[in-house]
Design an enzyme around this catalytic site. Structure first.
Site, PDB file in Angstrom:
ATOM      1  N   LYS A   9       0.818  -1.219   0.000  1.00 48.10           N
ATOM      2  CA  LYS A   9       0.000   0.000   0.000  1.00 48.10           C
ATOM      3  C   LYS A   9       0.855   1.274   0.000  1.00 48.10           C
ATOM      4  O   LYS A   9       2.067   1.220   0.256  1.00 48.10           O
ATOM      5  CB  LYS A   9      -0.942  -0.041   1.214  1.00 48.10           C
ATOM      6  N   TYR A  49     -12.470  -1.954  -3.915  1.00 51.57           N
ATOM      7  CA  TYR A  49     -12.982  -2.124  -2.548  1.00 51.57           C
ATOM      8  C   TYR A  49     -14.512  -2.003  -2.483  1.00 51.57           C
ATOM      9  O   TYR A  49     -15.054  -1.669  -1.433  1.00 51.57           O
ATOM     10  CB  TYR A  49     -12.337  -1.098  -1.617  1.00 51.57           C
ATOM     11  N   ASN A 112      -2.178   0.298   6.737  1.00 46.03           N
ATOM     12  CA  ASN A 112      -1.733  -0.988   7.274  1.00 46.03           C
ATOM     13  C   ASN A 112      -0.789  -1.758   6.333  1.00 46.03           C
ATOM     14  O   ASN A 112      -0.649  -2.981   6.430  1.00 46.03           O
ATOM     15  CB  ASN A 112      -2.930  -1.852   7.717  1.00 46.03           C
ATOM     16  N   HIS A 115      -2.213  -5.406   1.540  1.00 48.31           N
ATOM     17  CA  HIS A 115      -3.497  -6.111   1.388  1.00 48.31           C
ATOM     18  C   HIS A 115      -3.209  -7.551   0.978  1.00 48.31           C
ATOM     19  O   HIS A 115      -2.291  -7.797   0.195  1.00 48.31           O
ATOM     20  CB  HIS A 115      -4.345  -5.435   0.299  1.00 48.31           C
ATOM     21  N   GLU A 126      -9.556 -10.187  -7.743  1.00 50.16           N
ATOM     22  CA  GLU A 126      -8.773  -8.978  -7.429  1.00 50.16           C
ATOM     23  C   GLU A 126      -7.620  -8.785  -8.411  1.00 50.16           C
ATOM     24  O   GLU A 126      -7.375  -7.667  -8.871  1.00 50.16           O
ATOM     25  CB  GLU A 126      -8.273  -9.048  -5.982  1.00 50.16           C
TER      26      GLU A 126
HETATM   27  P1  CMP Z   1      -7.424  -4.574   3.475  1.00 56.34           P
HETATM   28  O1  CMP Z   1      -6.894  -5.919   3.803  1.00 56.34           O
HETATM   29  O2  CMP Z   1      -6.845  -3.881   2.308  1.00 56.34           O
HETATM   30  O3  CMP Z   1      -8.996  -4.680   3.260  1.00 56.34           O
HETATM   31  C1  CMP Z   1      -9.871  -3.613   3.471  1.00 56.34           C
HETATM   32  C2  CMP Z   1      -9.213  -2.474   4.200  1.00 56.34           C
HETATM   33  O4  CMP Z   1     -10.090  -1.609   4.863  1.00 56.34           O
HETATM   34  C3  CMP Z   1      -8.334  -3.030   5.307  1.00 56.34           C
HETATM   35  O5  CMP Z   1      -7.211  -3.643   4.749  1.00 56.34           O
HETATM   36  C4  CMP Z   1      -8.076  -1.792   6.123  1.00 56.34           C
HETATM   37  O6  CMP Z   1      -7.011  -1.020   5.625  1.00 56.34           O
HETATM   38  C5  CMP Z   1      -9.370  -1.034   5.928  1.00 56.34           C
HETATM   39  N1  CMP Z   1     -10.201  -1.138   7.131  1.00 56.34           N
HETATM   40  C6  CMP Z   1     -10.804  -2.213   7.603  1.00 56.34           C
HETATM   41  N2  CMP Z   1     -11.485  -1.914   8.734  1.00 56.34           N
HETATM   42  C7  CMP Z   1     -11.291  -0.614   8.927  1.00 56.34           C
HETATM   43  C8  CMP Z   1     -11.733   0.296   9.918  1.00 56.34           C
HETATM   44  N3  CMP Z   1     -12.537  -0.102  10.928  1.00 56.34           N
HETATM   45  N4  CMP Z   1     -11.323   1.577   9.824  1.00 56.34           N
HETATM   46  C9  CMP Z   1     -10.521   1.960   8.791  1.00 56.34           C
HETATM   47  N5  CMP Z   1     -10.089   1.137   7.814  1.00 56.34           N
HETATM   48  C10 CMP Z   1     -10.470  -0.128   7.897  1.00 56.34           C
END
Ligand code: CMP
Length: 153
Positions: A9, A49, A112, A115, A126
């Protein structure tokens, strides 16, 4: 062997962590079938998403994912989906186990670092956002015999 899909990311790319993350993936036994660096448009991120479109964090997620380049890749390994999710760790880096990618490079729930697809079917769906079939390599091309043949010419 099976395949999964990952996105390094924008925070990890802009922090210069791409190389270390690829090294962790290789050390865990993943082989690359395809990889590229791309910038997502708002439309790309919203489509990717779409499953989260009614969640309160959706707008933040789309803004973040369009904030800079990402590295997308298809990875191959035994039990690829589950193995990658273990290596990636909990969605929230603060809850991710020691030794996981999100624990090491994640900064928040949104930022984070990486993904990982959550099923074989979702992985295929995806990666189809980013890769045409001819861009996906068969890892059989990696067999050492191809180098031996070249050396013996
Ligand atoms: P990812 O694995 O990319 O899948 C969906 C993304 O949404 C996840 O990682 C997080 O980065 C984001 N995400 C999921 N839950 C939350 C939340 N409660 N608040 C903000 N971002 C979220």
């Amino acid at each position: 062997m099976s395949r999964t899909f990952t996105i390094i990311k924008p925070n990890a790319v802009s922090n210069g962590d791409t190389g270390q993350i690829l090294d962790m993936l290789a050390t865990a036994g993943f082989r690359l079938c395809a990889m590229k660096m791309v910038c997502l448009s708002r439309n790309d991120a919203e489509r990717f998403y779409a499953v989260h479109k009614d969640r309160p964090f959706f707008r933040r997620l789309v803004l973040f994912m369009t904030s800079g380049p990402v590295v997308v890749a298809i990875l191959e390994r035994e039990n690829a989906v589950e193995s990658l999710r273990q290596l990636v760790g909990n969605t929230d880096p603060a809850k991710a186990a020691e030794g996981t990618i999100r624990r090491k490079f994640g900064e928040s729930l949104t930022r984070n670092a990486i993904h990982a697809s959550d099923s074989d079917a979702n992985a295929r769906e995806e990666w189809s956002h980013f890769f045409a079939p001819e861009e996906i390599m068969e890892t059989v091309y990696w067999l050492p015999c191809s180098a031996e043949k070249i050396d013996s010419d």
